[in-house]
Design a protein around this motif. Sequence first.
Motif, mmCIF file in Angstrom:
data_model
loop_
_atom_site.group_PDB
_atom_site.id
_atom_site.type_symbol
_atom_site.label_atom_id
_atom_site.label_comp_id
_atom_site.label_asym_id
_atom_site.label_seq_id
_atom_site.Cartn_x
_atom_site.Cartn_y
_atom_site.Cartn_z
ATOM 1 N N GLY A 1 0.659 -1.142 -0.046
ATOM 2 C CA GLY A 1 0.119 0.085 -0.071
ATOM 3 C C GLY A 1 0.697 1.306 -0.082
ATOM 4 O O GLY A 1 1.926 1.222 0.521
ATOM 5 N N PRO A 2 0.181 2.504 -0.521
ATOM 6 C CA PRO A 2 1.152 3.577 -0.555
ATOM 7 C C PRO A 2 1.425 4.125 0.901
ATOM 8 O O PRO A 2 2.266 4.976 0.930
ATOM 9 C CB PRO A 2 0.098 4.603 -1.429
ATOM 10 N N VAL A 3 0.420 4.171 1.636
ATOM 11 C CA VAL A 3 0.657 4.737 2.980
ATOM 12 C C VAL A 3 1.888 4.053 3.782
ATOM 13 O O VAL A 3 2.905 4.402 4.386
ATOM 14 C CB VAL A 3 -0.407 4.289 3.955
ATOM 15 N N PRO B 1 -6.765 4.124 4.839
ATOM 16 C CA PRO B 1 -6.613 3.846 6.074
ATOM 17 C C PRO B 1 -5.189 3.935 6.486
ATOM 18 O O PRO B 1 -4.490 3.612 5.716
ATOM 19 C CB PRO B 1 -7.188 2.448 6.060
ATOM 20 N N LYS B 2 -4.855 4.472 7.602
ATOM 21 C CA LYS B 2 -3.811 4.672 8.133
ATOM 22 C C LYS B 2 -3.436 3.975 9.330
ATOM 23 O O LYS B 2 -2.376 4.292 10.163
ATOM 24 C CB LYS B 2 -3.259 6.326 8.291
ATOM 25 N N LYS B 3 -4.195 3.122 9.859
ATOM 26 C CA LYS B 3 -4.126 2.311 10.958
ATOM 27 C C LYS B 3 -2.925 1.742 11.127
ATOM 28 O O LYS B 3 -2.697 0.768 10.259
ATOM 29 C CB LYS B 3 -5.506 1.550 11.378
ATOM 30 N N GLY B 4 -2.014 1.751 12.220
ATOM 31 C CA GLY B 4 -0.804 0.874 12.278
ATOM 32 C C GLY B 4 0.351 1.389 11.365
ATOM 33 O O GLY B 4 1.447 1.113 11.637
ATOM 34 N N ALA B 5 -0.013 2.429 10.717
ATOM 35 C CA ALA B 5 1.416 2.881 9.751
ATOM 36 C C ALA B 5 2.362 3.551 10.731
ATOM 37 O O ALA B 5 3.755 3.274 10.562
ATOM 38 C CB ALA B 5 0.777 3.954 8.915
ATOM 39 N N VAL B 6 2.055 4.323 11.800
ATOM 40 C CA VAL B 6 2.990 5.010 12.601
ATOM 41 C C VAL B 6 3.875 4.028 13.456
ATOM 42 O O VAL B 6 5.089 4.103 13.371
ATOM 43 C CB VAL B 6 2.511 6.082 13.553
ATOM 44 N N GLN C 1 2.159 14.220 7.745
ATOM 45 C CA GLN C 1 2.454 14.090 6.301
ATOM 46 C C GLN C 1 1.344 13.000 5.787
ATOM 47 O O GLN C 1 0.992 13.286 4.756
ATOM 48 C CB GLN C 1 3.619 13.445 6.097
ATOM 49 N N LEU C 2 0.988 11.836 6.654
ATOM 50 C CA LEU C 2 0.179 10.877 6.088
ATOM 51 C C LEU C 2 -1.347 11.586 5.924
ATOM 52 O O LEU C 2 -2.001 11.243 5.079
ATOM 53 C CB LEU C 2 -0.037 9.748 6.987
ATOM 54 N N ASN C 3 -1.582 12.314 7.009
ATOM 55 C CA ASN C 3 -3.056 13.045 6.985
ATOM 56 C C ASN C 3 -3.314 14.113 5.579
ATOM 57 O O ASN C 3 -4.015 14.113 5.281
ATOM 58 C CB ASN C 3 -3.435 13.613 8.279
ATOM 59 N N THR C 4 -1.986 14.526 5.486
ATOM 60 C CA THR C 4 -2.067 15.610 4.216
ATOM 61 C C THR C 4 -1.960 14.993 3.039
ATOM 62 O O THR C 4 -2.820 15.339 1.955
ATOM 63 C CB THR C 4 -0.885 16.386 4.391
ATOM 64 N N ARG C 5 -1.110 13.939 2.752
ATOM 65 C CA ARG C 5 -1.015 13.171 1.436
ATOM 66 C C ARG C 5 -2.290 12.206 1.317
ATOM 67 O O ARG C 5 -2.563 11.821 0.058
ATOM 68 C CB ARG C 5 0.357 12.284 1.598
ATOM 69 N N TYR C 6 -2.304 11.324 2.363
ATOM 70 C CA TYR C 6 -3.439 10.367 1.860
ATOM 71 C C TYR C 6 -4.661 10.394 2.922
ATOM 72 O O TYR C 6 -4.939 9.665 3.825
ATOM 73 C CB TYR C 6 -2.830 9.162 2.284
ATOM 74 N N PRO C 7 -5.408 11.691 2.816
ATOM 75 C CA PRO C 7 -6.483 11.847 3.902
ATOM 76 C C PRO C 7 -7.712 10.758 3.655
ATOM 77 O O PRO C 7 -8.559 10.497 4.822
ATOM 78 C CB PRO C 7 -7.219 12.988 3.504
#
Length: 208
Positions: free
Chosen positions: A101-103, A177-182, A168-174
């Motif tokens: 995935g891109p995230v 799903p970004k769960k677990g990325a950090v 950055q993730l919130n800006t680029r991929y609003p």
Amino acid sequence: MRAHRVPLGFVFRSRSKEEKASADKALVTDSKQTRDPQAPKGRPTPKRSEAQTQRRSVANTPTTRKEASKRQRDDRRSAMERQRAALASGDERYLPARDKGPVRKFARDFVDSRFCIAEFFLPLAVVILVLSMVRVGSLQNIALLLWLVVILMIVVDSVGIAIRLKKQLNTRYPDLPKKGAVPYALMRTLQMRRLRLPKPQVKRGERP
């Protein structure tokens, strides 16, 4: 009293002639009967591609349990080889699910593009461990102080990375799903750069 004998040849000859005549009649009847070309066949004619696919699937279907097990082992081995190559090249098609995935890709590039204190934890830990084993009170105190300093620096650096990465993730991929990325990115900071998998695709200082 004389018994009248019936010739055996007469009995068998008449029966065989009757059977042969009925069989010949059936053959003649079947051969002369032709199917109406407009009459339905009872099933649709498959397309050539579908027929080839069916023949290929039948030919490739294992016939015994041993063959099925061998094919499963070969498929797993091929999948592992593709995955190993993808971890080295970054090919998204064959990466494990946790890396796809891109995230996740941006999280990896974000970490790989900068120096992280956590990636030097293992070498520093070895040095501190050696100092703590020396039977000198001053060196043991230095080792304990270094432990505290290193842990504090790693915590502060990790918090800064987490905040910036989340922004950055919130800006680029609003919308993704970004769960677990950090946490995924922070776990990557604990690995030395040359040992990271998938392999880094950006240079230090390069913007992801």
